[in-house]
Structure formats: structure tokens, C-alpha cells
Design a protein around this motif. Structure first.
Motif, PDB file in Angstrom:
ATOM      1  N   LEU A  70      32.989  45.438  39.944  1.00 58.57           N
ATOM      2  CA  LEU A  70      34.168  44.362  40.880  1.00 58.57           C
ATOM      3  C   LEU A  70      35.374  44.300  40.274  1.00 58.57           C
ATOM      4  O   LEU A  70      36.128  44.117  40.766  1.00 58.57           O
ATOM      5  CB  LEU A  70      33.487  43.462  41.402  1.00 58.57           C
ATOM      6  CG  LEU A  70      34.063  42.474  42.252  1.00 58.57           C
ATOM      7  CD1 LEU A  70      34.681  43.330  43.510  1.00 58.57           C
ATOM      8  CD2 LEU A  70      33.282  40.871  43.043  1.00 58.57           C
ATOM      9  N   ASN A  71      35.327  43.818  39.222  1.00 61.73           N
ATOM     10  CA  ASN A  71      36.048  43.562  38.283  1.00 61.73           C
ATOM     11  C   ASN A  71      37.480  43.813  37.710  1.00 61.73           C
ATOM     12  O   ASN A  71      38.598  43.558  37.670  1.00 61.73           O
ATOM     13  CB  ASN A  71      35.930  41.861  36.577  1.00 61.73           C
ATOM     14  CG  ASN A  71      34.851  40.579  37.989  1.00 61.73           C
ATOM     15  OD1 ASN A  71      35.463  40.394  38.279  1.00 61.73           O
ATOM     16  ND2 ASN A  71      34.618  40.735  36.143  1.00 61.73           N
ATOM     17  N   ARG A  72      36.435  45.143  37.273  1.00 60.40           N
ATOM     18  CA  ARG A  72      37.624  46.403  37.493  1.00 60.40           C
ATOM     19  C   ARG A  72      38.305  46.943  38.592  1.00 60.40           C
ATOM     20  O   ARG A  72      39.490  47.304  37.993  1.00 60.40           O
ATOM     21  CB  ARG A  72      36.439  47.419  36.594  1.00 60.40           C
ATOM     22  CG  ARG A  72      36.398  47.272  34.959  1.00 60.40           C
ATOM     23  CD  ARG A  72      35.991  49.007  34.270  1.00 60.40           C
ATOM     24  NE  ARG A  72      35.282  49.678  34.820  1.00 60.40           N
ATOM     25  CZ  ARG A  72      33.856  49.134  35.298  1.00 60.40           C
ATOM     26  NH1 ARG A  72      33.225  48.669  34.597  1.00 60.40           N
ATOM     27  NH2 ARG A  72      33.079  50.472  35.885  1.00 60.40           N
ATOM     28  N   VAL A  73      37.597  47.371  39.434  1.00 55.52           N
ATOM     29  CA  VAL A  73      38.246  47.397  40.791  1.00 55.52           C
ATOM     30  C   VAL A  73      39.053  45.938  41.021  1.00 55.52           C
ATOM     31  O   VAL A  73      40.273  46.279  41.498  1.00 55.52           O
ATOM     32  CB  VAL A  73      37.405  47.281  41.709  1.00 55.52           C
ATOM     33  CG1 VAL A  73      37.531  47.872  43.246  1.00 55.52           C
ATOM     34  CG2 VAL A  73      36.531  48.390  41.455  1.00 55.52           C
ATOM     35  N   GLN A  74      39.073  44.781  41.235  1.00 56.86           N
ATOM     36  CA  GLN A  74      40.189  44.030  41.336  1.00 56.86           C
ATOM     37  C   GLN A  74      41.115  44.002  40.423  1.00 56.86           C
ATOM     38  O   GLN A  74      42.428  43.431  41.323  1.00 56.86           O
ATOM     39  CB  GLN A  74      39.472  43.035  41.533  1.00 56.86           C
ATOM     40  CG  GLN A  74      38.719  42.067  42.343  1.00 56.86           C
ATOM     41  CD  GLN A  74      37.885  41.238  42.736  1.00 56.86           C
ATOM     42  OE1 GLN A  74      38.468  40.441  42.954  1.00 56.86           O
ATOM     43  NE2 GLN A  74      37.135  40.673  41.473  1.00 56.86           N
ATOM     44  N   ASP A  75      40.954  44.442  39.110  1.00 55.58           N
ATOM     45  CA  ASP A  75      42.153  44.164  38.353  1.00 55.58           C
ATOM     46  C   ASP A  75      43.017  45.359  38.393  1.00 55.58           C
ATOM     47  O   ASP A  75      44.068  44.811  38.609  1.00 55.58           O
ATOM     48  CB  ASP A  75      41.163  44.522  36.785  1.00 55.58           C
ATOM     49  CG  ASP A  75      40.926  43.069  36.801  1.00 55.58           C
ATOM     50  OD1 ASP A  75      40.960  42.285  37.201  1.00 55.58           O
ATOM     51  OD2 ASP A  75      40.218  43.247  34.928  1.00 55.58           O
ATOM     52  N   ALA A  76      42.746  46.233  38.803  1.00 57.37           N
ATOM     53  CA  ALA A  76      43.315  47.939  39.456  1.00 57.37           C
ATOM     54  C   ALA A  76      44.002  47.605  40.738  1.00 57.37           C
ATOM     55  O   ALA A  76      45.082  48.203  39.987  1.00 57.37           O
ATOM     56  CB  ALA A  76      42.335  48.947  39.743  1.00 57.37           C
ATOM     57  N   LEU A  77      43.950  46.727  41.275  1.00 58.15           N
ATOM     58  CA  LEU A  77      44.918  46.352  42.434  1.00 58.15           C
ATOM     59  C   LEU A  77      45.506  44.910  42.636  1.00 58.15           C
ATOM     60  O   LEU A  77      46.921  45.607  43.339  1.00 58.15           O
ATOM     61  CB  LEU A  77      43.608  45.907  43.904  1.00 58.15           C
ATOM     62  CG  LEU A  77      42.932  47.319  43.839  1.00 58.15           C
ATOM     63  CD1 LEU A  77      41.768  45.947  45.774  1.00 58.15           C
ATOM     64  CD2 LEU A  77      43.413  47.871  44.885  1.00 58.15           C
TER      65      LEU A  77
END
Length: 164
Positions: A70-77
Motif C-alpha cells: 500500500l505504501n509503495r502504491v501511495q508513493d507512486a501516486l
């Protein structure tokens, strides 16, 4: 706007989910990351809109594999310009603190309220660098750092920030 959305989708799709996650967890992690950036977002409404109990979602958030994904996905956005602006604000605060100047707290608070996802991402990265979990406690398997090791780690980060 459509191009930005497509670019974000490609970035997120390139992130390999952990094998332990279910298809539902992967799908909802991506959706959560998108919706969290919207005004008025709440976990309760997210869960309700996705026929998921809040309790289940919080259980997932306790799973390290889910949170890391979830953190990696959020950071990508995160918009690159917002991340850069946040880095500039941090640098300015450090400069003002070093010079003994007055810090305009209203501007800092406004920035933090405007870009909470950028602030949270930075917080997570700093905790990770220190070997701490989201609650500021030593991660399992990590040896607790001594105060001297924490001090050295913080000094290295400050020196790195100064070079930017």
C-alpha cells in the motif's frame, strides 16, 4: 488529466504485489491509494463503498506485506512537484532554524494540511531509515539502535538534506 491518470496507472501496475496478498487486497490497495488523494476521504466511507468492514481493513493494515505494498502504491501516486515542494519546505525550515530566524508556522501548517500524503510518505521513509515501524517502535528482527546510532543516523540524513 487523462495522461496523468494513465501514467499513474502504469506506475502502479508495475509494482509487484507480494505473493501473500489476495486479489481483493491488491485491488483495494490500489483503489485506496487513488481515493485517499481525494478531498473528504475517510476509511469508513471507503470500506462502505467497497463492501468491506472497517475491522477487516484495519486487520489488513496490521499485515506488513499489505502495508508495504500500500505504501509503495501511495508513493507512486504522489505528484513529483508536491514532493519537491515538501523537500524545499524542509530545507527552508532547517535553514531558518540554523540561522535562528523566525519560522512562519502558518505557512508550514498550511503546506502540511494541503499535502498530507506527502508528509505521511516522508514520515514513513524516515521511520524506515531508523528501523522503526509506523508506531515508532523497533521492527521485529531489527536490533534496537542505541541513542548514539540514532544520533548518527539523524546527522547523516541532515547532511544529505543540506546537500539538496
Amino acid at each position: 488529466m487523462v495522461q496523468a491518470h494513465e501514467k499513474s496507472k502504469k506506475l502502479i501496475d508495475a509494482i509487484e504485489p507480494p505473493m501473500k496478498l489476495t486479489d481483493q487486497q491488491v485491488k483495494l490497495a490500489k483503489q485506496y491509494a487513488y481515493e485517499r488523494l481525494k478531498e473528504g476521504f475517510t476509511i469508513a466511507s471507503f470500506c462502505s463503498n467497497n463492501n468491506l468492514s472497517s475491522k477487516t481493513f484495519y486487520v489488513w493494515k496490521e499485515q506488513s506485506e499489505f502495508m508495504e505494498y500500500l505504501n509503495r502504491v501511495q508513493d507512486a501516486l504522489l505528484p513529483e512537484d508536491a514532493v519537491q515542494a515538501y523537500e524545499n519546505v524542509k530545507k527552508k525550515v532547517i535553514e531558518m532554524a540554523n540561522k535562528g530566524g523566525a519560522t512562519n508556522l502558518k505557512e508550514i501548517k498550511l503546506f502540511q494540511e494541503t499535502f498530507p500524503s506527502v508528509v505521511e510518505s516522508d514520515r514513513r521513509k524516515q521511520l524506515e531509515e531508523l528501523g522503526l515501524d509506523q508506531n515508532g517502535k523497533a521492527k521485529q528482527g531489527n536490533i534496537t539502535k542505541s541513542p548514539e546510532e540514532h544520533k548518527e543516523s539523524l546527522l547523516r540524513r541532515l547532511k544529505k538534506d543540506d546537500r539538496k
